[in-house]
Scaffold this motif. Sequence first.
Motif, short mmCIF file in Angstrom:
data_model
loop_
_atom_site.label_atom_id
_atom_site.label_comp_id
_atom_site.label_asym_id
_atom_site.label_seq_id
_atom_site.Cartn_x
_atom_site.Cartn_y
_atom_site.Cartn_z
N GLU A 86 0.97 -1.03 -0.07
CA GLU A 86 -0.30 0.41 -0.01
C GLU A 86 0.90 1.29 -0.04
O GLU A 86 0.67 2.55 -0.16
CB GLU A 86 -1.16 0.01 1.39
N GLU A 87 2.10 1.08 0.34
CA GLU A 87 2.98 1.87 0.43
C GLU A 87 3.22 2.60 -0.37
O GLU A 87 3.41 3.82 -1.30
CB GLU A 87 4.14 2.25 1.47
N PHE A 88 4.01 1.85 -2.19
CA PHE A 88 4.07 2.20 -3.29
C PHE A 88 2.86 3.14 -3.55
O PHE A 88 2.89 4.06 -4.33
CB PHE A 88 4.30 1.00 -3.66
N THR A 89 1.56 2.12 -3.63
CA THR A 89 0.59 3.24 -4.06
C THR A 89 0.23 4.48 -3.87
O THR A 89 -0.56 5.39 -4.29
CB THR A 89 -1.17 2.81 -4.05
N LYS A 90 0.39 4.43 -2.50
CA LYS A 90 0.72 5.65 -2.09
C LYS A 90 2.02 7.06 -2.94
O LYS A 90 1.25 8.73 -2.71
CB LYS A 90 1.24 6.06 -0.47
N LEU A 91 2.00 6.84 -3.26
CA LEU A 91 3.81 7.40 -4.28
C LEU A 91 2.43 8.36 -5.21
O LEU A 91 3.26 9.37 -5.79
CB LEU A 91 4.34 6.53 -5.50
N LYS A 92 1.38 7.72 -5.44
CA LYS A 92 0.34 8.69 -7.30
C LYS A 92 0.32 9.71 -6.53
O LYS A 92 -0.31 10.65 -6.59
CB LYS A 92 -0.78 7.52 -7.54
N ASP A 93 -0.35 9.23 -3.99
CA ASP A 93 -0.65 11.07 -3.98
C ASP A 93 0.05 11.84 -3.77
O ASP A 93 0.23 12.58 -3.28
CB ASP A 93 -1.57 10.46 -3.13
N ALA B 88 -8.26 -0.72 9.78
CA ALA B 88 -8.31 -0.52 9.02
C ALA B 88 -7.24 0.97 9.14
O ALA B 88 -6.46 1.23 8.32
CB ALA B 88 -8.67 -0.50 7.51
N SER B 89 -7.48 1.95 10.50
CA SER B 89 -7.13 2.69 10.42
C SER B 89 -5.64 3.37 11.17
O SER B 89 -5.16 4.15 11.00
CB SER B 89 -8.19 3.53 11.63
N ARG B 90 -5.22 1.66 11.65
CA ARG B 90 -3.91 1.54 12.05
C ARG B 90 -2.85 1.84 10.77
O ARG B 90 -1.49 2.30 11.49
CB ARG B 90 -3.79 0.63 12.53
N ASP B 91 -3.76 1.72 9.80
CA ASP B 91 -2.49 2.21 8.69
C ASP B 91 -2.75 3.57 8.35
O ASP B 91 -1.98 3.81 6.48
CB ASP B 91 -2.36 1.05 8.22
N GLY B 92 -3.56 4.25 8.44
CA GLY B 92 -4.04 5.43 7.68
C GLY B 92 -5.22 5.48 7.23
O GLY B 92 -4.97 6.50 6.15
N ILE B 93 -5.66 4.55 7.36
CA ILE B 93 -7.28 4.84 5.84
C ILE B 93 -8.02 3.87 5.75
O ILE B 93 -9.12 3.87 5.40
CB ILE B 93 -6.23 3.08 4.95
N VAL C 183 7.46 3.92 -9.52
CA VAL C 183 7.69 4.84 -10.42
C VAL C 183 7.71 4.42 -12.04
O VAL C 183 6.89 5.56 -12.35
CB VAL C 183 9.09 5.49 -9.76
N GLU C 184 8.18 4.13 -12.09
CA GLU C 184 7.67 3.80 -13.60
C GLU C 184 6.28 4.05 -13.78
O GLU C 184 6.22 4.59 -15.20
CB GLU C 184 8.47 2.67 -14.52
N ASP C 185 5.82 2.92 -13.44
CA ASP C 185 4.11 3.00 -13.22
C ASP C 185 3.07 4.85 -13.75
O ASP C 185 2.69 4.46 -14.20
CB ASP C 185 2.97 2.56 -12.59
N VAL D 136 7.35 4.89 2.30
CA VAL D 136 7.56 5.24 0.99
C VAL D 136 7.03 6.83 0.57
O VAL D 136 8.31 7.55 -0.59
CB VAL D 136 7.14 4.00 -0.37
N LYS D 137 6.15 6.98 0.49
CA LYS D 137 5.42 8.19 -0.11
C LYS D 137 6.41 9.39 0.23
O LYS D 137 6.33 10.12 0.25
CB LYS D 137 4.05 8.16 0.01
N GLN D 138 6.32 9.48 2.00
CA GLN D 138 6.83 10.01 2.90
C GLN D 138 8.05 10.58 2.84
O GLN D 138 9.10 11.59 2.30
CB GLN D 138 6.87 10.07 4.57
N GLU D 139 8.42 9.64 2.54
CA GLU D 139 10.58 9.63 2.19
C GLU D 139 10.25 10.61 0.62
O GLU D 139 11.49 11.14 0.66
CB GLU D 139 11.11 8.19 2.17
N MET D 140 10.04 9.39 -0.09
CA MET D 140 10.39 10.31 -1.55
C MET D 140 9.34 12.00 -1.71
O MET D 140 10.07 12.07 -3.01
CB MET D 140 9.45 9.25 -2.39
N GLU D 141 8.37 11.64 -0.99
CA GLU D 141 7.82 13.51 -1.31
C GLU D 141 8.96 14.27 -0.47
O GLU D 141 8.88 15.55 -2.14
CB GLU D 141 6.56 12.82 -0.55
N ARG D 142 9.88 14.08 -0.43
CA ARG D 142 10.33 14.96 0.78
C ARG D 142 11.55 15.03 -0.26
O ARG D 142 12.30 15.81 -0.27
CB ARG D 142 11.43 14.19 2.18
N VAL D 143 11.81 14.35 -0.78
CA VAL D 143 13.35 13.87 -1.57
C VAL D 143 12.66 14.25 -3.11
O VAL D 143 13.13 15.94 -3.73
CB VAL D 143 13.57 12.49 -2.03
#
Length: 843
Positions: free
Chosen positions: A9-16, A81-86, A603-605, A663-670
């Motif tokens: 799910e963390e990889f899917t968050k990249l799209k956000d 599900a809320s434990r994963d923030g969703i 990232v490619e997708d 993943v999303k948090q770190e990649m967004e920062r970068v």
Amino acid sequence: MILIDTQKEEFTKLKDIRIFEKLDNEQRYNGDLLVIGLGGMGSQVVCDMKGMLMGEITPDDNIQYLMVDSDIPAMENMIEASRDGIGLNATEIISIYRPNLENLLVRGIKENPVHPNLANWMREDFPQINIDTDGAKGNRQIGRLMFSNAYEDMRVLLFDKLEEAHTRSKSGKLDIIIVSGVAGGTSGGILTDLTYNIRAYIRSKKWNDVRVGACLLMPDVLYSKREIVSNPDLLANLNANGYATLKEVDYYMRLTSKDKDERYIFESTTHKLTIRENIFDACLLISGKKDEQGYIPDGVIYSDVAYFLTKLASVKHVGQGGDGEKGKLLRDVFFDGEDRGYYKIINESDYKIPIKQIENICEYEIFAEAYKKLHELSEDDPQAKESRQKVFGELDAFLTGKPGDEIKLSVNGIIPIRQFEKPVYKMIKKNQDGLRENMGRQLTSMKDRIPIMIKSLKNHVLDTLNAELEWFMQKKGPYAVMDIIGCGGIGSSEKDRGMIADIDRLSGLMKQYQPTGEYSRIIESIKDIVAKRFFTFPSAKRETENGYYDACIKECLTLQRNMLIEGMSDQDMFGDITRFLRAKAERLEELYAQFNEDLKNAVEDLAANGKRITGFLLKDAKQQEYLPSDYITQDRVDELYKGIVKLLADNESNIDNGRIVPVKQEMERVYKNILIGVGMYAPEKMISVAFADKRPTLAELNMMFVSPTNETRAEIMDRAAKAFVEGASEKTAKKKLCILKPGFKVNITNHKYISLPAIMPFFSEAVTKLLTAPPYKEDRNNISLNTGDVAISVDDMYIGVPLSMMACIDDMRKAYEVVPDSYLGLHIDEVNKDMKTEFPGVA
């Protein structure tokens, strides 16, 4: 390694990830909003809305959520599900199920000693039903009974939530939107009771600036579900429920304090509520949507509704006010229409400006270069050579040394040679020097300590090894560690190289070593000469002393070397180090291979999807590149490379133990740190790269945007605006939140507005110029700039739409008219089931 679902799910968050459209929350959101979801449909919409705003809002925005339901498993899943923030958490959920209900209707309502005011509105012949933990099963009377039964403590939780939301409002204002399906047992059964309890509490607290609205989902939202449309009885009950619910809501929508003879009554045990008031200040209707392939899945509709609610939560204006001021907030238009007491039906269509997708493409261009570096560690890399020398340098020097050479190993127990004093000639001649005897005693002692010494030496090598590998892990990532280890078939190594090759070479040197007794023979020869001859010259005596001493030292060093090498062989020291390195490399490959692949694929997708979207929206673009020709510098690639390495290195334990990797948090920062280098007007600059006659440099773009007016920029923006507007008009169907019958525009109020992004002023100006000219001829007052909204919205808000104008109302009415008398539960209040008002225009 197989990634667990939460990691996927963390990889899917990249799209956000959003970079350029993020502004201060204070400027973007119009807070003081409580959104309440009833039953399964309403709760899913609220959950989707929370997900869309996650990370975008702060507690100061005072946007809060609440779920009210009777389905225990569904609520437990939501909390999990809320434990994963969703999902919605336990503080945002109220259950109306109580265990005492399980036997309440086993013998029917007549045979139960129920408190007279708990269910006195139910028919005495209500059938025997066993109420369980999985909801009201589509029966509206059961839903209402559960609400009434739980009312004693449920009202406390509900009113506490109202108090919290109102107290946190800095302005003293609060808007409440109740999202509910109309066809369900829980949602349709508790809608009016819950709403009027909220109304009564607002009145008791004398809150003057509180508005209550509704968002009602019609039964046809569920038409895409095969299990529903293939079951005619179930489908008929859902439609009939919906019609009955809307009859009641329609009646109460027209109720005012002036209607002396009409009132709403709610009773539960000792509680009684009587009120004369319009149930909702605004009511939004949502129906199912059809495309050429049939009904669109309900999940898509939930997401669309949640998206519209986020617009109500945003600072989004409609049209222009006086003196160039911004027009009314969308939420105020929604609540304060002139035709209060009627329904509002809102159609929303967005011409998406694909800034996010363009960002994805740009991010990938830099990511691809950075990703290569993860796998490009060369054997000739100076840092790799230095690290290998630091780890194996001592052993290399030791094993390439000759018998008698000085031993320099970082291990306790080596005999310190300089402790021995040179004997005088006279003592050597008498064989009383004691040098060899002293050395022999220490060599015997060392022989006993050899196992410990070898273990200590191995541990020292492993400690140094670990430190160097950890440095490489932090600086160059796991694939650099695999490469410096160099196991064939792991990482980018096809055959053994790197540290593995170093160990193989050292092991070979160890096996080639040949012990020698040369210095023992030299010593015996010197002793023989001294015993037979007497040297009278001082120089001859000194040479004898020196030769004897050097031979004894070298003999001692040789014997130490022999014991150390024999100990290394006996303990298979190099085999242990090799096994450690292979295990390390195999673990890293198992740990990171899937993770790295998923990161790259994600990232490619996103980039591929971005190219698909921009492919038709930017059909008139001169090129498909969106970054200046000189933008991807080595410094930027290195910065992203370091960011990826940090993500991998910092989360080694998380990946290994199946925990969530941010993943999303770190990649967004970068990404933010890198793409911010595009500078002011970044989205427009990237569009300019695509629509310019030739790909500009960053300096040329900066010059283009430094002045308030620029002919080249204006020409590019005109070209881009035309491509966006016309491309969207041809390809994008309107997002209809409700389907209406033909002719619905007669006798209803229509507000049309176009919302342009304030962060793209030059582009928005070009769109405005295009839309106010033929053939569009839009009124300039209908066009407004909105902070943080990267979309061209063309929205129609229809106010005062009778229910009869809904396309789905006919199916609902027909089902209602033929529902069998045996189906008890259609009306929550059987006494008032025939409301005075029929929907205008419905035969």
